[in-house]
Write an enzyme that holds these catalytic residues in place. Structure first.
Site, PDB file in Angstrom:
ATOM      1  N   PRO A 162       0.890  -1.205  -0.152  1.00  0.00           N
ATOM      2  CA  PRO A 162      -0.015  -0.158   0.133  1.00  0.00           C
ATOM      3  C   PRO A 162       0.762   1.268  -0.001  1.00  0.00           C
ATOM      4  CG  PRO A 162       0.146  -1.001   2.220  1.00  0.00           C
ATOM      5  CD  PRO A 162       0.976  -2.012   1.329  1.00  0.00           C
ATOM      6  N   GLN A 164      -6.488  -0.914   3.726  1.00  0.00           N
ATOM      7  CA  GLN A 164      -5.507  -0.353   4.744  1.00  0.00           C
ATOM      8  C   GLN A 164      -6.177   0.793   5.273  1.00  0.00           C
ATOM      9  OE1 GLN A 164      -1.628   1.303   4.632  1.00  0.00           O
ATOM     10  NE2 GLN A 164      -0.819  -0.862   5.208  1.00  0.00           N
ATOM     11  N   CYS A 220       4.013   3.459   8.557  1.00  0.00           N
ATOM     12  CA  CYS A 220       4.258   4.782   7.516  1.00  0.00           C
ATOM     13  C   CYS A 220       4.932   5.720   8.614  1.00  0.00           C
ATOM     14  CB  CYS A 220       2.844   5.239   7.255  1.00  0.00           C
ATOM     15  SG  CYS A 220       3.158   7.135   6.636  1.00  0.00           S
ATOM     16  N   HIS A 248       8.485  -4.433   6.942  1.00  0.00           N
ATOM     17  CA  HIS A 248       9.435  -3.615   6.136  1.00  0.00           C
ATOM     18  C   HIS A 248      10.785  -3.945   6.950  1.00  0.00           C
ATOM     19  CE1 HIS A 248      10.693  -0.447   3.156  1.00  0.00           C
ATOM     20  NE2 HIS A 248      11.599  -0.237   4.546  1.00  0.00           N
ATOM     21  N   ASN A 275       9.224  -7.380   3.243  1.00  0.00           N
ATOM     22  CA  ASN A 275       9.043  -6.087   2.429  1.00  0.00           C
ATOM     23  C   ASN A 275      10.254  -5.167   2.658  1.00  0.00           C
ATOM     24  OD1 ASN A 275       7.669  -2.892   2.759  1.00  0.00           O
ATOM     25  ND2 ASN A 275       7.750  -3.879   0.947  1.00  0.00           N
ATOM     26  N   GLY A 297       6.922  -2.720  -3.282  1.00  0.00           N
ATOM     27  CA  GLY A 297       6.321  -1.398  -3.283  1.00  0.00           C
ATOM     28  C   GLY A 297       6.958  -0.581  -4.331  1.00  0.00           C
ATOM     29  N   ARG A 298       8.266   0.400  -4.015  1.00  0.00           N
ATOM     30  CA  ARG A 298       8.849   1.293  -4.801  1.00  0.00           C
ATOM     31  C   ARG A 298       9.171   0.491  -6.160  1.00  0.00           C
ATOM     32  NH1 ARG A 298      13.323   3.954  -1.080  1.00  0.00           N
ATOM     33  NH2 ARG A 298      13.040   1.682  -0.158  1.00  0.00           N
TER      34      ARG A 298
END
Length: 334
Positions: free
Chosen positions: A18, A72, A102, A171, A204, A228-229
């Protein structure tokens, strides 16, 4: 097969992380088409949801072709999290995911996102309340800890499992690291070795090639990988990893036609879902990766990230197709 509750997500699922202003329906459609097994929405403020804020509510939009999908949420207040969980359930995703990862200051300062890593007891309390507020399987995405001195993720994994979460995505950085340095998957691997842990663990951070995905899969024993990126402007990462897992061979990179076609489709969907102003604006972060490695692309890229007229943007993409398609045919573009 890996399952989140009763939701089957494949033998070794590849998940789309996300990402705010990235993991929207237009982008998710492209990732799904390239083999992504499980996707998540952008994170949604629980305060925005319970106040019926337009931007927050719009992020609940999910489509049948995206399934299975997780919505999420992030927040810090018990009552708000519980009420938001009820709203999410009405949207009928397969999974409800809580963001405890985050690192952005405006989120962290409210003790939401990675901010909650400063108060693990509170994290567990909030999670348990959400689990009890919904019939959906609840999952969590978080980080190793707040900083190098507070990497409590092994204990956190056990405690969150004990209050009922059905999967955990980790992560491999602390909040203090933000996105700097190399992601450390060592503790993720240790969690997988813990016989108490029965829920799926997804790793992640820094997976940007099929070779690295295979190496980390084997080295750390995770149940799946969240990307992700590396997927921004490059949804082919999912098909490339899957092909490498199955055959040990690397797929050739996408052709010019594939890259331009994806950019066009992404822009079309973005305009349709967000409108002209926001649709053109939020596409800008994707163009660089769509055309990474193209020689002398700078001028075209400048037009793509400054132009506001959709017709002109599509014309620029057509010109890229024409110019670089010829170069590709001659072997001048890899």
């Amino acid at each position: 097969m890996v399952k989140i509750g009763n939701v089957d997500i494949g033998e070794f699922p590849l998940l789309l992380a996300p990402m705010e202003d990235v993991s929207d329906p237009p982008f998710r459609a492209l990732c799904k088409a390239q083999g992504c097994d499980m996707m998540y929405t952008e994170f949604i403020s629980v305060e925005g949801l319970i106040r019926d804020a337009e931007k927050s509510v719009q992020k609940l939009d999910i489509y049948d072709y995206e399934r299975p999908i997780g919505i999420q949420i992030f927040g810090a207040e018990l009552d708000s999290m519980m009420r938001a969980a009820e709203i999410v359930e009405e949207a009928q995703p397969e999974v409800l995911d809580i963001n405890y990862g985050c690192p952005v200051k405006k989120v962290v300062c409210k003790m939401a996102g990675a901010g909650i890593l400063q108060d693990i007891d509170r994290m567990v309390e909030l999670t348990e309340a959400v689990v009890k507020s919904t019939s959906l399987p609840v999952t969590v995405k978080t980080r190793l800890g707040w900083d190098d001195n507070t990497k409590y993720i092994e204990d956190v994994a056990e405690r969150l499992q004990d209050v009922g979460i059905k999967a955990l995505s980790i992560h491999g950085r602390t909040r203090k690291q933000m996105y700097k340095g190399e992601a450390d998957w060592t503790l993720i691997g240790k969690i997988k070795e813990n016989p108490r842990i029965q829920i799926p663990i997804f790793g992640n951070g820094d997976i940007d090639s099929p070779q690295k995905a295979k190496l980390y899969r084997e080295r750390y024993g995770v149940d799946g990988i969240m990307i992700g990126r590396a997927a921004i402007g490059y949804p082919w990462i999912f098909r490339e990893i899957k092909h490498y897992f199955e055959t040990g061979e690397l797929l050739p990179p996408p052709t010019v036609a594939e890259r331009v076609g994806a950019a066009r489709e992404h822009l079309r969907r973005s305009l349709e879902w967000k409108g002209v102003k926001l649709g053109t604006l939020e596409m800008r972060r994707h163009y660089t990766n769509y055309f990474r490695g193209f020689p002398n692309i700078k001028e075209y890229r400048k037009q793509l990230v400054t132009e506001e007229d959709p017709a002109t943007l599509f014309a620029v993409l057509d010109e890229i197709q024409e110019v670089y398609g010829e170069q590709f045919a001659k072997g001048e573009v890899a």
